[in-house]
Design a protein around this motif. Sequence first.
Motif, PDB file in Angstrom:
ATOM      1  N   GLN A  36       0.835  -1.200   0.000  1.00 46.82           N
ATOM      2  CA  GLN A  36       0.000   0.000   0.000  1.00 46.82           C
ATOM      3  C   GLN A  36       0.869   1.249   0.000  1.00 46.82           C
ATOM      4  O   GLN A  36       1.845   1.346   0.719  1.00 46.82           O
ATOM      5  CB  GLN A  36      -0.914   0.010   1.213  1.00 46.82           C
ATOM      6  N   ILE A  37       0.499   2.195  -0.824  1.00 49.16           N
ATOM      7  CA  ILE A  37       1.215   3.458  -0.893  1.00 49.16           C
ATOM      8  C   ILE A  37       0.678   4.369   0.202  1.00 49.16           C
ATOM      9  O   ILE A  37      -0.512   4.593   0.307  1.00 49.16           O
ATOM     10  CB  ILE A  37       1.042   4.099  -2.276  1.00 49.16           C
ATOM     11  N   VAL A  38       1.570   4.891   1.000  1.00 47.21           N
ATOM     12  CA  VAL A  38       1.203   5.762   2.112  1.00 47.21           C
ATOM     13  C   VAL A  38       1.373   7.213   1.656  1.00 47.21           C
ATOM     14  O   VAL A  38       2.378   7.579   1.055  1.00 47.21           O
ATOM     15  CB  VAL A  38       2.083   5.476   3.344  1.00 47.21           C
ATOM     16  N   LYS A  39       0.377   8.031   1.930  1.00 53.64           N
ATOM     17  CA  LYS A  39       0.369   9.425   1.499  1.00 53.64           C
ATOM     18  C   LYS A  39       1.598  10.175   2.006  1.00 53.64           C
ATOM     19  O   LYS A  39       2.206  10.958   1.279  1.00 53.64           O
ATOM     20  CB  LYS A  39      -0.908  10.105   1.974  1.00 53.64           C
ATOM     21  N   ALA A  40       1.991   9.928   3.237  1.00 55.82           N
ATOM     22  CA  ALA A  40       3.154  10.612   3.808  1.00 55.82           C
ATOM     23  C   ALA A  40       4.422  10.260   3.039  1.00 55.82           C
ATOM     24  O   ALA A  40       5.280  11.130   2.809  1.00 55.82           O
ATOM     25  CB  ALA A  40       3.307  10.247   5.279  1.00 55.82           C
ATOM     26  N   ASN A  45       8.699  11.837  -0.629  1.00 59.04           N
ATOM     27  CA  ASN A  45       9.432  11.589  -1.868  1.00 59.04           C
ATOM     28  C   ASN A  45       9.325  12.788  -2.802  1.00 59.04           C
ATOM     29  O   ASN A  45      10.312  13.205  -3.405  1.00 59.04           O
ATOM     30  CB  ASN A  45       8.894  10.339  -2.560  1.00 59.04           C
ATOM     31  N   TYR A  46       8.135  13.356  -2.916  1.00 59.24           N
ATOM     32  CA  TYR A  46       7.926  14.528  -3.766  1.00 59.24           C
ATOM     33  C   TYR A  46       8.778  15.698  -3.285  1.00 59.24           C
ATOM     34  O   TYR A  46       9.427  16.368  -4.085  1.00 59.24           O
ATOM     35  CB  TYR A  46       6.442  14.908  -3.758  1.00 59.24           C
ATOM     36  N   ALA A  47       8.800  15.913  -1.982  1.00 62.22           N
ATOM     37  CA  ALA A  47       9.558  17.032  -1.426  1.00 62.22           C
ATOM     38  C   ALA A  47      11.057  16.840  -1.600  1.00 62.22           C
ATOM     39  O   ALA A  47      11.771  17.762  -1.987  1.00 62.22           O
ATOM     40  CB  ALA A  47       9.216  17.211   0.047  1.00 62.22           C
ATOM     41  N   GLU A  48      11.547  15.639  -1.321  1.00 59.76           N
ATOM     42  CA  GLU A  48      12.988  15.396  -1.361  1.00 59.76           C
ATOM     43  C   GLU A  48      13.529  15.243  -2.778  1.00 59.76           C
ATOM     44  O   GLU A  48      14.653  15.653  -3.055  1.00 59.76           O
ATOM     45  CB  GLU A  48      13.327  14.142  -0.554  1.00 59.76           C
ATOM     46  N   ASP A  49      12.770  14.625  -3.658  1.00 56.29           N
ATOM     47  CA  ASP A  49      13.294  14.300  -4.981  1.00 56.29           C
ATOM     48  C   ASP A  49      12.900  15.279  -6.076  1.00 56.29           C
ATOM     49  O   ASP A  49      13.516  15.290  -7.135  1.00 56.29           O
ATOM     50  CB  ASP A  49      12.827  12.895  -5.396  1.00 56.29           C
ATOM     51  N   ILE A  50      11.882  16.098  -5.843  1.00 51.92           N
ATOM     52  CA  ILE A  50      11.432  17.001  -6.902  1.00 51.92           C
ATOM     53  C   ILE A  50      11.523  18.459  -6.456  1.00 51.92           C
ATOM     54  O   ILE A  50      12.183  19.277  -7.095  1.00 51.92           O
ATOM     55  CB  ILE A  50       9.993  16.654  -7.334  1.00 51.92           C
TER      56      ILE A  50
END
Length: 87
Positions: A36-40, A45-50
């Motif tokens: 399951q993909i967890v929203k957090a 990942n979005y914050a750190e990688d993009i």
Amino acid sequence: MMKKFKCNALILIFSTTTIISCSGDDYANTPEPANQIVKADVLLNYAEDIVSPNYQAAMVDAQSLESAINEFVSNPTQTTFTAGKSS
């Protein structure tokens, strides 16, 4: 008269079947997937990688532009003007 009755009966059966089949929550008792993909995790990942790398690159570009503009202001020549425009 019999044709009309059969037609109405078919319409009633079809309508009832459609309403019953669409009215339940078929997914209420399904188990959650193991991966399951967890929203957090997605947000992190979005914050750190993009977001962070793009912000860092924008900050470097802004500092370079500021430096070129300050150089032009202190020494307004065609060379510093061109350097400021290309930054």
